[in-house]
Write an enzyme that holds these catalytic residues in place. Structure first.
Site, PDB file in Angstrom:
ATOM      1  N   MET A  74      18.013 -42.506 -14.976  1.00 51.80           N
ATOM      2  CA  MET A  74      18.187 -43.016 -16.336  1.00 51.80           C
ATOM      3  C   MET A  74      17.630 -42.064 -17.408  1.00 51.80           C
ATOM      4  O   MET A  74      17.487 -42.430 -18.572  1.00 51.80           O
ATOM      5  CB  MET A  74      17.541 -44.411 -16.483  1.00 51.80           C
ATOM      6  CG  MET A  74      18.117 -45.453 -15.532  1.00 51.80           C
ATOM      7  SD  MET A  74      19.924 -45.659 -15.724  1.00 51.80           S
ATOM      8  CE  MET A  74      20.402 -45.848 -13.982  1.00 51.80           C
ATOM      9  N   CYS A  75      17.332 -40.846 -17.013  1.00 51.60           N
ATOM     10  CA  CYS A  75      16.714 -39.856 -17.897  1.00 51.60           C
ATOM     11  C   CYS A  75      17.801 -39.135 -18.717  1.00 51.60           C
ATOM     12  O   CYS A  75      18.833 -38.758 -18.175  1.00 51.60           O
ATOM     13  CB  CYS A  75      16.005 -38.851 -16.987  1.00 51.60           C
ATOM     14  SG  CYS A  75      14.556 -38.132 -17.702  1.00 51.60           S
ATOM     15  N   HIS A  76      17.542 -38.936 -20.016  1.00 54.75           N
ATOM     16  CA  HIS A  76      18.515 -38.250 -20.866  1.00 54.75           C
ATOM     17  C   HIS A  76      18.540 -36.743 -20.582  1.00 54.75           C
ATOM     18  O   HIS A  76      17.511 -36.148 -20.298  1.00 54.75           O
ATOM     19  CB  HIS A  76      18.168 -38.467 -22.342  1.00 54.75           C
ATOM     20  CG  HIS A  76      18.336 -39.892 -22.771  1.00 54.75           C
ATOM     21  ND1 HIS A  76      17.343 -40.820 -22.607  1.00 54.75           N
ATOM     22  CD2 HIS A  76      19.392 -40.538 -23.324  1.00 54.75           C
ATOM     23  CE1 HIS A  76      17.778 -41.996 -23.053  1.00 54.75           C
ATOM     24  NE2 HIS A  76      19.005 -41.863 -23.499  1.00 54.75           N
ATOM     25  N   MET A 112       8.947 -36.847 -18.612  1.00 50.17           N
ATOM     26  CA  MET A 112       9.566 -36.778 -17.286  1.00 50.17           C
ATOM     27  C   MET A 112       9.783 -35.317 -16.866  1.00 50.17           C
ATOM     28  O   MET A 112       9.648 -34.979 -15.686  1.00 50.17           O
ATOM     29  CB  MET A 112      10.896 -37.531 -17.239  1.00 50.17           C
ATOM     30  CG  MET A 112      10.783 -39.047 -17.353  1.00 50.17           C
ATOM     31  SD  MET A 112       9.432 -39.825 -16.428  1.00 50.17           S
ATOM     32  CE  MET A 112       9.842 -39.361 -14.743  1.00 50.17           C
ATOM     33  N   GLU A 113      10.093 -34.464 -17.832  1.00 48.30           N
ATOM     34  CA  GLU A 113      10.286 -33.045 -17.527  1.00 48.30           C
ATOM     35  C   GLU A 113       8.961 -32.423 -17.061  1.00 48.30           C
ATOM     36  O   GLU A 113       8.935 -31.647 -16.095  1.00 48.30           O
ATOM     37  CB  GLU A 113      10.813 -32.311 -18.769  1.00 48.30           C
ATOM     38  CG  GLU A 113      12.293 -32.507 -19.016  1.00 48.30           C
ATOM     39  CD  GLU A 113      12.682 -33.910 -19.502  1.00 48.30           C
ATOM     40  OE1 GLU A 113      11.777 -34.676 -19.924  1.00 48.30           O
ATOM     41  OE2 GLU A 113      13.877 -34.251 -19.458  1.00 48.30           O
ATOM     42  N   ASP A 127       6.208 -26.536   0.886  1.00 47.72           N
ATOM     43  CA  ASP A 127       7.242 -25.906   1.718  1.00 47.72           C
ATOM     44  C   ASP A 127       6.812 -24.522   2.210  1.00 47.72           C
ATOM     45  O   ASP A 127       7.035 -24.166   3.363  1.00 47.72           O
ATOM     46  CB  ASP A 127       8.537 -25.779   0.906  1.00 47.72           C
ATOM     47  CG  ASP A 127       9.657 -25.125   1.703  1.00 47.72           C
ATOM     48  OD1 ASP A 127       9.881 -25.541   2.853  1.00 47.72           O
ATOM     49  OD2 ASP A 127      10.307 -24.206   1.178  1.00 47.72           O
TER      50      ASP A 127
END
Lengths: 158, 158, 158, 158, 158, 158
Positions: A74-76, A112-113, A127
């Site tokens: 739901m992130c723009h 969010m970024e 990793d």
């Protein structure tokens, strides 16, 4: 309190931010990855001599920040005006701390970024070291600061 | 101990796994997102009535697992034969625990896919609840179990 | 002279362009792919009759321009307002010349988008002709012109 | 000679490789990016002291190899079993030579992956140095060697 | 009448919208997926009890809208300011109707985003029900309404 | 009848296909896009003279097939061994029929890839013609044939 991400049918939507102003926005997030002493040592030696795990994690984190709206439903899909990541090695606790700063000039925040950058950088370190350490832990990923937009200046207290 | 992800110039490479056998491989990873009591309550109510944050996080986590090799620079682009995610709400600590299981039949393990699934699901929960809670913490993401391949069966002790 | 793409730790960052103005920007890049006479002939016949290699390369180049920030680590994810590609067949030298023009209204230039378009179109031609010619060479990819933004109007002299 | 990438209507198709055997396949591609003496110097200093352009280009090239089938329209989405990149600085000609090796165990060759790795690494070097040098040239990208599959062992003569 | 998506060579280009104004734009698209009575019943039971096919389709549709410019070759990569999807079950005809609304503040319309959202949601329903029904039909996908920009307000008559 | 795509909590999962055999699998899907007579005429003229809408749609459809698992949440990321698309113009009904064939050698069917190819090709035609026709309709997208795997040979009766 109700969650804004749901429509009247109770299903997820991408909240409309079309009415919001374009403002400068900054967000800072932080987290760590904890590992064995020997693993931290291998990272440090690589960083000094050759084989820089953190350089790869830096690139992955920045590319991850740009992919945020592709990963988080739901992130723009905003224009990211800048992104940087810093690493600090905490030898006592055998942790690499990851701090990411994301910036935009736009209609919605960039927390969010910043959080995705930290998360991706941590997974990349995992990793690249997993052949020598299967017990690493990614932890304490959180928002540290957020500026711009109508919700004002947030600084985490702890 | 040396990191296998670097070439002779000390720069990152994608390790050649062409000689490895195709075997069934499973990995399980776990982590949590901690939040305010009110936020957990909002998620629970949504799950029961309408607006299921965890259903969105589930989809995001599985799609995230499939994107792992696109996000993690030195990770192989494997065929993922299956992926599932479970959520457990720990009301005492106000946490949502996320457990992801990834499976493949291939030449390399799927722990990065399982860890990326957990991480993406946690970020998605964060995104969907951030309007009511800016202080959520994503923590304790780690490998729980790993089967298949020459390194044998790993089960985390703690 | 120092490179702006590195932070104080000496690791890569995405340079902050948030302070820059939104201006119209154009960039033109060019390059070629050289091949056997027979291969150029096959392309020309296809373009006239049926099986247009260059039509596929055109689509690939434009889609490549849109993917630039996903491919080039420190590149900003800008809004591309327009993109076009032209091909010229140089029979004497047995080359297909590829010229790409990219446009934006934004805070940062579009030379990487134009260069990526040329590069992707060339690789696509390579892919579609490689069954009949393994010795093609992609060459001389460079910026031809750049307008908009504070660095002014650049036109390559040679 | 006819191009295999077209169907009977003369439009592009992805050639069916389902009948081919899974064999080990290797491809090596090479190219260079030419720049001003000062730019090469800046890269060299970065590589030694801090700010390693080539480390970023290496990550970009390997990630680019994994994205090949997403960028090149008729290219198969193969499993890449390994990928490595080497850089050589040719001070006389003021060039950075980029050599990429890609490997798979599969039904189709990996020359496009090796060529895309070289191309992406070159574009990344361009991006990171463009603030100090607008006249760089990416050139001479070609297949050097190809092994595996029914077309046998190809080694470029020049 | 001529198609604007082609350049003078007759090959596709991304039309330049740099001269257009930034305006609020909305588009609504609709379509359906028709299936057996038993399949509709399985979806309805899932939506009520557990296993919500439509919740997954909703997430897929919104993520699909964000990917539009990555999927449709000549489509601009716009900022999507909002997106929502609604489902209506038409038991008489055994169909699920899908309505998607997309919004932007930008230089070009969002009808492709709305249409791609409907299309992706329909394909997702297909994927999740195909084990019990191979004869589903996706139909009647069309633009219902379009506002903003110089072409004015379009409302479909039928 | 129950849907296999849900776990015990009633949330979506990617079904495990690790136990299935690698077999040759083929799927054929079909659909159409209906438009005004003038629009069909414009497409036909382009295809004959210059500006081939269908060539762009062909490329988009094949690239869309390769992106299927990135778009459809619970779809496996399979190796696509081949993909082709055919267009038929039905002047009487003013429709372009799109038929896509997808092939793999793997553990799961390719009907979603064939359906996604049709769907993406139709959306691309829509995008390229929408300046002259806002009332096009995408319809009747369905599976025509499916071979390989334990569910046997399916051929649609109507």
């Amino acid at each position: 309190m109700s969650l804004t991400h749901f429509n009247e049918e109770g299903r997820a939507r991408m909240v409309d931010v079309g009415e919001k102003d374009d403002t400068k926005r900054v967000a800072v997030a932080r987290g760590y990855i904890e590992m064995k002493k020997e693993t931290i040592e291998a990272i440090k030696q690589g960083a000094i001599k050759k084989g820089d795990v953190l350089a790869v994690a830096q690139v992955a984190g920045i590319m991850g920040a740009k992919k945020t709206s592709d990963i988080i439903p739901m992130c723009h899909n905003i224009f990211l005006s800048g992104c940087d990541i810093e690493f600090q090695i905490d030898e006592e606790n055998s942790r690499v701390y990851i701090t990411a700063k994301a910036k935009t000039v736009g209609k919605t925040g960039v927390e969010m970024e910043a959080l995705t950058a930290v998360s991706t950088a941590a997974l990349t370190i995992y990793d690249m070291c997993k052949a020598i350490d299967k017990e690493m832990i990614i932890g304490d990923i959180k928002l540290i600061e957020k500026k711009g937009g109508k919700s004002g200046h947030f600084v985490r207290s702890d």
